[in-house]
Design a protein around this motif. Structure first.
Motif, mmCIF file in Angstrom:
data_model
loop_
_atom_site.group_PDB
_atom_site.id
_atom_site.type_symbol
_atom_site.label_atom_id
_atom_site.label_comp_id
_atom_site.label_asym_id
_atom_site.label_seq_id
_atom_site.Cartn_x
_atom_site.Cartn_y
_atom_site.Cartn_z
ATOM 1 N N LYS A 182 0.840 -1.188 0.000
ATOM 2 C CA LYS A 182 0.000 0.000 0.000
ATOM 3 C C LYS A 182 0.881 1.245 0.000
ATOM 4 C CE LYS A 182 -3.897 -2.094 2.480
ATOM 5 N NZ LYS A 182 -4.783 -1.975 3.666
ATOM 6 N N ALA A 183 0.330 2.328 -0.544
ATOM 7 C CA ALA A 183 1.070 3.589 -0.611
ATOM 8 C C ALA A 183 0.284 4.692 0.086
ATOM 9 C CB ALA A 183 1.340 3.986 -2.054
ATOM 10 N N LYS A 184 0.990 5.501 0.835
ATOM 11 C CA LYS A 184 0.409 6.686 1.452
ATOM 12 C C LYS A 184 1.181 7.898 0.934
ATOM 13 C CE LYS A 184 -0.674 8.935 5.844
ATOM 14 N NZ LYS A 184 -0.587 8.867 7.319
ATOM 15 N N ILE A 185 0.460 8.863 0.392
ATOM 16 C CA ILE A 185 1.088 10.027 -0.224
ATOM 17 C C ILE A 185 0.702 11.282 0.534
ATOM 18 C CG2 ILE A 185 1.316 11.376 -2.359
ATOM 19 C CD1 ILE A 185 0.514 8.911 -3.914
ATOM 20 N N ASP A 186 1.643 12.179 0.683
ATOM 21 C CA ASP A 186 1.367 13.480 1.285
ATOM 22 C C ASP A 186 2.159 14.546 0.528
ATOM 23 O OD1 ASP A 186 0.214 15.299 2.913
ATOM 24 O OD2 ASP A 186 1.236 14.696 4.748
ATOM 25 N N ILE A 187 1.705 15.798 0.632
ATOM 26 C CA ILE A 187 2.362 16.933 -0.017
ATOM 27 C C ILE A 187 2.631 17.988 1.043
ATOM 28 C CG2 ILE A 187 2.244 18.679 -1.840
ATOM 29 C CD1 ILE A 187 0.105 16.959 -3.200
ATOM 30 N N VAL A 188 3.841 18.493 1.073
ATOM 31 C CA VAL A 188 4.232 19.518 2.041
ATOM 32 C C VAL A 188 4.791 20.719 1.279
ATOM 33 C CG1 VAL A 188 5.716 20.109 3.990
ATOM 34 C CG2 VAL A 188 4.758 17.798 3.803
ATOM 35 N N LEU A 189 4.260 21.909 1.561
ATOM 36 C CA LEU A 189 4.787 23.146 0.991
ATOM 37 C C LEU A 189 5.688 23.815 2.025
ATOM 38 C CD1 LEU A 189 1.631 24.628 -0.806
ATOM 39 C CD2 LEU A 189 3.578 23.431 -1.834
ATOM 40 N N GLU A 190 6.846 24.298 1.567
ATOM 41 C CA GLU A 190 7.822 24.857 2.489
ATOM 42 C C GLU A 190 7.566 26.316 2.833
ATOM 43 O OE1 GLU A 190 11.687 24.169 0.887
ATOM 44 O OE2 GLU A 190 11.651 22.020 1.307
ATOM 45 N N GLN A 191 6.762 27.037 2.045
ATOM 46 C CA GLN A 191 6.504 28.443 2.307
ATOM 47 C C GLN A 191 5.222 28.848 1.596
ATOM 48 O OE1 GLN A 191 10.062 30.163 0.583
ATOM 49 N NE2 GLN A 191 9.012 30.570 -1.350
ATOM 50 N N HIS A 192 4.793 30.099 1.832
ATOM 51 C CA HIS A 192 3.582 30.575 1.169
ATOM 52 C C HIS A 192 3.825 30.669 -0.336
ATOM 53 C CE1 HIS A 192 5.753 34.444 1.394
ATOM 54 N NE2 HIS A 192 5.051 34.756 0.321
ATOM 55 N N VAL A 193 2.746 30.655 -1.091
ATOM 56 C CA VAL A 193 2.829 30.648 -2.551
ATOM 57 C C VAL A 193 2.342 31.997 -3.075
ATOM 58 C CG1 VAL A 193 2.024 29.538 -4.668
ATOM 59 C CG2 VAL A 193 2.444 28.164 -2.611
ATOM 60 N N GLN A 194 3.148 32.597 -3.959
ATOM 61 C CA GLN A 194 2.788 33.887 -4.533
ATOM 62 C C GLN A 194 3.043 33.862 -6.027
ATOM 63 O OE1 GLN A 194 4.617 37.363 -2.697
ATOM 64 N NE2 GLN A 194 2.755 38.505 -3.122
ATOM 65 N N ALA A 195 2.091 34.391 -6.790
ATOM 66 C CA ALA A 195 2.251 34.444 -8.244
ATOM 67 C C ALA A 195 3.534 35.195 -8.589
ATOM 68 C CB ALA A 195 1.045 35.127 -8.874
ATOM 69 N N ASN A 241 -6.090 5.233 -8.530
ATOM 70 C CA ASN A 241 -4.673 5.387 -8.213
ATOM 71 C C ASN A 241 -4.510 6.015 -6.835
ATOM 72 O OD1 ASN A 241 -3.493 4.485 -10.758
ATOM 73 N ND2 ASN A 241 -4.336 6.374 -11.655
ATOM 74 N N TYR A 242 -3.410 5.696 -6.173
ATOM 75 C CA TYR A 242 -3.095 6.382 -4.925
ATOM 76 C C TYR A 242 -2.871 7.863 -5.235
ATOM 77 C CZ TYR A 242 -2.487 1.832 -2.683
ATOM 78 O OH TYR A 242 -2.689 0.569 -2.180
ATOM 79 N N HIS A 243 -3.491 8.736 -4.443
ATOM 80 C CA HIS A 243 -3.361 10.165 -4.710
ATOM 81 C C HIS A 243 -3.547 10.953 -3.425
ATOM 82 C CE1 HIS A 243 -7.732 9.693 -4.661
ATOM 83 N NE2 HIS A 243 -7.802 10.990 -4.428
ATOM 84 N N LYS A 244 -3.182 12.234 -3.509
ATOM 85 C CA LYS A 244 -3.350 13.165 -2.392
ATOM 86 C C LYS A 244 -3.504 14.559 -2.968
ATOM 87 C CE LYS A 244 -3.066 14.835 1.878
ATOM 88 N NZ LYS A 244 -4.011 14.492 2.979
ATOM 89 N N ALA A 245 -4.491 15.323 -2.508
ATOM 90 C CA ALA A 245 -4.702 16.698 -2.955
ATOM 91 C C ALA A 245 -4.764 17.617 -1.738
ATOM 92 C CB ALA A 245 -5.992 16.812 -3.767
ATOM 93 N N ILE A 246 -4.132 18.786 -1.843
ATOM 94 C CA ILE A 246 -4.165 19.770 -0.762
ATOM 95 C C ILE A 246 -4.546 21.135 -1.342
ATOM 96 C CG2 ILE A 246 -2.428 18.552 0.601
ATOM 97 C CD1 ILE A 246 -0.429 20.754 -0.270
ATOM 98 N N PRO A 247 -5.289 21.945 -0.585
ATOM 99 C CA PRO A 247 -5.571 23.316 -1.052
ATOM 100 C C PRO A 247 -4.307 24.169 -0.975
ATOM 101 C CG PRO A 247 -6.425 23.000 1.162
ATOM 102 C CD PRO A 247 -5.925 21.655 0.711
ATOM 103 N N VAL A 248 -4.180 25.109 -1.900
ATOM 104 C CA VAL A 248 -3.022 26.003 -1.932
ATOM 105 C C VAL A 248 -3.523 27.440 -1.877
ATOM 106 C CG1 VAL A 248 -0.998 26.769 -3.223
ATOM 107 C CG2 VAL A 248 -1.669 24.357 -3.274
ATOM 108 N N GLN A 249 -3.082 28.166 -0.872
ATOM 109 C CA GLN A 249 -3.422 29.579 -0.756
ATOM 110 C C GLN A 249 -2.410 30.383 -1.564
ATOM 111 O OE1 GLN A 249 -6.102 30.615 0.894
ATOM 112 N NE2 GLN A 249 -5.827 32.821 0.715
#
Length: 545
Positions: free
Chosen positions: A3-16, A155-163
């Motif tokens: 089995k697979a467990k997926i996660d996403i980590v952002l290191e800082q805020h996101v700006q255009a 499919n194994y997947h992970k989605a996170i909101p991005v500000q």
């Protein structure tokens, strides 16, 4: 089978316009997991919802007709960006997923895959707004990681909101605006004329951000028999959104500032029996007097932009606008003269630009780290008008756009550059300024600017929907026209927004090669007030030639 467990980590805020940095974490346990790629998708969209009521007729079991009210909801959605990043595609030249073996398996273990993506600078910031009746609008983004080929039905997947924050405003000189005085009738009960009031104003900066200060200056002349109770300036935020042919608008006063010191000044200038002047234009001497009073700041106040304000935004489904309203309050059942000055609210500008350098990603204990994936903005092209295809691949770039609507944006085109092509691409773009800057850097477009006629230049300016961008876009192209003349400015004024006419003249005058001989061509297009405002700009441009 593991089995697979997926996660996403952002290191800082996101700006255009900056870099979205982070990493994908995978924990494989209980055996190997089959996979052929790890896809990272960054997507964003406008979403609108309008709740409304309708009445409909119905009959009961006794054939009695009655009317009832029903609630209905309309929704719309439009993609802003939908880009697939091949973080670990084994068949892609930018692949880094080295832990997929030749048989397409990922062995048990913990894996960390860093990524670095330059967010396109044309993207608007995240926002959510809901009205009291339940209608709402939003600009939302998400980041999704999918382990392709890891399952039969899913499919194994992970989605996170991005500000996402909008791109910081460019560090530019102050951009004040002086609103021409208006001479408005003062009527009682909408019918009886009591004279007129002339009101003009100025804001020292039209490009603002949350927490910034805006100085508002006023000048007023009362030629009516009505007493003035108060004079005030308001910051108003208007939000309009559309869904399936319907529209909804929400308007709110965010800040109100009063000018008590101005009442004595207005009373001293009170003219009884001033009805005969209500239709007269202000004479030049009076306009000059008001112009000096506004510039001197004799009657001024400070508006502080609140932290809850939304960014100004002009999308296909959502529009957020801001303006400073100036109003003279007279009395009950008496009209209140007013004017307004549009302003732009965005993210604060950064005086210093950072040089990008990919820092080493923090490796979590027990994780195996793959090489970092770096995707620059130059590889994320906006998409041109697509007639029927649902996917637009970008040649030799490690990304692809998935188009939800045919007019989602602009980008690399197989067509030969032409003025007609420029007009078509401007019609569906998210940012006209970004589009023009890209094309100016493209040498294939140089002949288009060099051959542009005054009539084409005027139509080009008129295609820029965001008024605040009109002078900057016009200036950028004027720099590319070898023999830029006064007639180009005349053509631009025919299409410029009313509140950008003086700025348009000030931006374009330095490029007029025939200014000394033909400046009257421009002056004839200006009102008396606009001539006053631009007088110093004409003198400076002539002195510099």
């Amino acid at each position: 089978m593991g089995k697979a467990k997926i996660d996403i980590v952002l290191e800082q805020h996101v700006q255009a316009g900056s870099w979205m940095k982070g990493y994908v974490l995978m924990n494989i346990e209980g055996g190997s997991v089959r996979a052929n790629a790890l896809k990272l998708t960054f997507r964003g969209h406008e979403h609108t919802e309008i709740v409304y009521q309708e009445t409909e007729d119905e009959e009961d079991e006794n054939s009695n007709r009655r009317t009832r009210t029903v609630n209905r909801t309309e929704t719309s959605k439009r993609s802003l960006i939908d880009v697939n990043l091949p973080v670990g595609d084994t068949g892609h030249k930018n692949s880094s997923l080295t832990f997929i073996d030749n048989s397409g398996n990922i062995r048990p273990g913990q894996y960390q895959i860093p990524f670095e993506v330059e967010v396109p600078k044309f993207l608007p910031g995240s926002m959510v707004f809901e009205s009291s009746c339940g209608s709402r609008c939003s600009v939302l983004y998400e980041l999704e990681a999918v382990l392709k080929g890891s399952g039969v039905l899913w499919n194994y997947h992970k989605a996170i909101p991005v500000q996402v924050l909008a791109k910081p405003m460019d560090a530019l000189p102050p951009s004040p605006h002086i609103a021409a005085p208006v001479n408005e009738r003062v009527n009682i009960c909408c019918c009886f004329n009591k004279g007129s009031v002339s009101l003009g104003g100025k804001v020292d900066e039209t490009r603002l951000s949350a927490g910034s200060r805006c100085c508002v200056s006023l000048s007023c002349r009362n030629y009516s028999t009505a007493d003035t109770e108060r004079v005030e300036a308001r910051l108003r935020q208007n939000i309009t959104w559309k869904a399936s042919g319907r529209s909804k608008t929400s308007s709110e006063n965010l800040v109100t500032v009063q000018f008590p010191s101005m009442l004595d000044n207005i009373r001293r200038r009170h003219v009884t029996g001033g009805h005969d002047q209500s239709h007269e234009l202000l004479v030049r001497d009076e306009m000059q007097d008001m112009f000096r009073e506004i510039n001197d700041g004799s009657h001024s106040g400070i508006i502080i932009i609140p932290p809850t304000v939304l960014d100004t935004y002009s999308g296909h489904l959502i529009m957020v606008s801001h303006r400073i309203e100036l109003e003279v309050k007279t009395g009950c059942c008496i009209s209140d003269p007013s004017i307004y000055i549009p302003i732009w609210i965005g993210q604060p500008s950064s005086e210093t630009s950072e040089v990008y350098a990919l820092p080493p990603s923090t490796l979590l204990p027990g994780f195996v780290q793959a090489p970092a994936i770096v995707v620059p903005d130059s590889d994320i092209y906006p998409v041109i008008h697509i007639p029927s295809s649902s996917v637009f691949p970008v040649a030799s770039a490690p990304t692809e756009y998935v188009v939800v609507e045919p007019d989602i944006g602009i980008g690399p085109s197989p067509e030969v550059p032409s003025f007609d092509l420029l007009m078509r691409e401007m019609k569906g773009t998210v940012s006209h300024l970004d589009l023009i800057e890209r094309k100016i850097r493209d040498p294939d477009w140089a002949p288009i600017w060099q051959r542009m006629t005054p009539a084409e230049f005027g139509k080009f300016v008129g295609r820029v929907e965001l008024g605040f961008d009109q002078p900057r876009v016009a200036k950028a192209v004027a720099e590319e026209i070898p023999s830029f003349r006064c007639e180009f400015v005349v053509a631009a004024l025919q299409y410029a927004m009313d509140y950008q006419r003086t700025s348009m003249v000030e931006q374009l005058l330095p490029y007029c090669t025939d200014l000394a001989e033909n400046k009257t061509l421009i002056e004839k297009q200006l009102t008396e007030w606009e001539r006053l405002v631009t007088e110093s700009s004409f003198a400076h441009a002539l002195a510099c030639r």
